[in-house]
Design an enzyme around this catalytic site. Sequence first.
Site, PDB file in Angstrom:
ATOM      1  N   ASP A  55      -0.016 -11.072   0.373  1.00  0.00           N
ATOM      2  CA  ASP A  55       1.202 -11.105   1.186  1.00  0.00           C
ATOM      3  C   ASP A  55       1.110 -12.186   2.258  1.00  0.00           C
ATOM      4  O   ASP A  55       2.062 -12.946   2.475  1.00  0.00           O
ATOM      5  CB  ASP A  55       1.491  -9.733   1.811  1.00  0.00           C
ATOM      6  CG  ASP A  55       0.284  -9.128   2.516  1.00  0.00           C
ATOM      7  OD1 ASP A  55      -0.841  -9.649   2.374  1.00  0.00           O
ATOM      8  OD2 ASP A  55       0.471  -8.110   3.214  1.00  0.00           O
TER       9      ASP A  55
ATOM     10  N   TYR B 292      -9.518 -19.524   4.216  1.00  0.00           N
ATOM     11  CA  TYR B 292     -10.592 -18.549   4.048  1.00  0.00           C
ATOM     12  C   TYR B 292     -11.764 -19.153   3.275  1.00  0.00           C
ATOM     13  O   TYR B 292     -11.561 -19.907   2.319  1.00  0.00           O
ATOM     14  CB  TYR B 292     -10.071 -17.321   3.308  1.00  0.00           C
ATOM     15  CG  TYR B 292      -9.628 -16.184   4.202  1.00  0.00           C
ATOM     16  CD1 TYR B 292      -9.079 -16.424   5.453  1.00  0.00           C
ATOM     17  CD2 TYR B 292      -9.752 -14.859   3.780  1.00  0.00           C
ATOM     18  CE1 TYR B 292      -8.670 -15.386   6.259  1.00  0.00           C
ATOM     19  CE2 TYR B 292      -9.343 -13.809   4.580  1.00  0.00           C
ATOM     20  CZ  TYR B 292      -8.808 -14.070   5.827  1.00  0.00           C
ATOM     21  OH  TYR B 292      -8.407 -13.031   6.628  1.00  0.00           O
TER      22      TYR B 292
ATOM     23  N   ASN C 280       0.810  -1.214   0.000  1.00  0.00           N
ATOM     24  CA  ASN C 280       0.000   0.000   0.000  1.00  0.00           C
ATOM     25  C   ASN C 280       0.843   1.264   0.000  1.00  0.00           C
ATOM     26  O   ASN C 280       0.413   2.296  -0.516  1.00  0.00           O
ATOM     27  CB  ASN C 280      -0.928   0.010   1.222  1.00  0.00           C
ATOM     28  CG  ASN C 280      -2.008  -1.047   1.123  1.00  0.00           C
ATOM     29  OD1 ASN C 280      -2.699  -1.135   0.121  1.00  0.00           O
ATOM     30  ND2 ASN C 280      -2.147  -1.859   2.166  1.00  0.00           N
TER      31      ASN C 280
END
Length: 244
Positions: free
Chosen positions: A104, A95, A10
């Site tokens: 990441d 997930y 980011n």
Amino acid sequence: MKSLWLDIGNTRLKYWITENQQIIEHAAELHLQSPADLLLGLIQHFKHQGLHRIGISSVLDTENNQRIQQILKWLEIPVVFAKVHAEYAGLQCGYEVPSQLGIDRWLQVLAVAEEKENYCIIGCGTALTIDLTKGKQHLGGYILPNLYLQRDALIQNTKGIKIPDSAFDNLNPGNNTVDAVHHGILLGLISTIESIMQQSPKKLLLTGGDAKLFAKFLQKYDPVVETDLLLKGLQQYIAHYPKD
């Protein structure tokens, strides 16, 4: 074979150039929300390195990744963007919707997950990420604000308290406001990690900018600090990537 590995986060763009699995060049730079422009400034340097392939970990959106892809076309070599899969190289994603897991975190897990070993992988970056594995099964994890995000939130939402920069270096009760804030935030994160470690036996692995700081307070768990864990995961990803 010379390879270029990109980690586009980011706020930072990191790159490694490796030759025969050895790192021969490494750099990290702030990209100020414009990683494509930063990469454009590096492209001539990369062009003279005799590279054979590029592996990329990127948290950017589709539009920005497409810009990155267009710039890298100038190098005229294969480019692979790593993605999260429900299953990859024997590793099962924990997930429910794999695409919601950060690339990441996925690569860090991919770098270390192995049969008959359980891991707690802590990413000490902009957020504190915690991922758990049991053998080749990713169990999911936790995401917490890091030391500095917690401190900044406290400053912004508390009138009359001014907190200068100070080291997070102690878990003792603070004898002044500055120490009470820093020690309290650090204690909260360390206690969270300890609670997770006490639930079941597992190896503790730390990566990211504050990894050594956290390791200092977690010595009873024999922590391992891996500075280039994402790179290792990216290399693992490319090693199992389907050949054309």
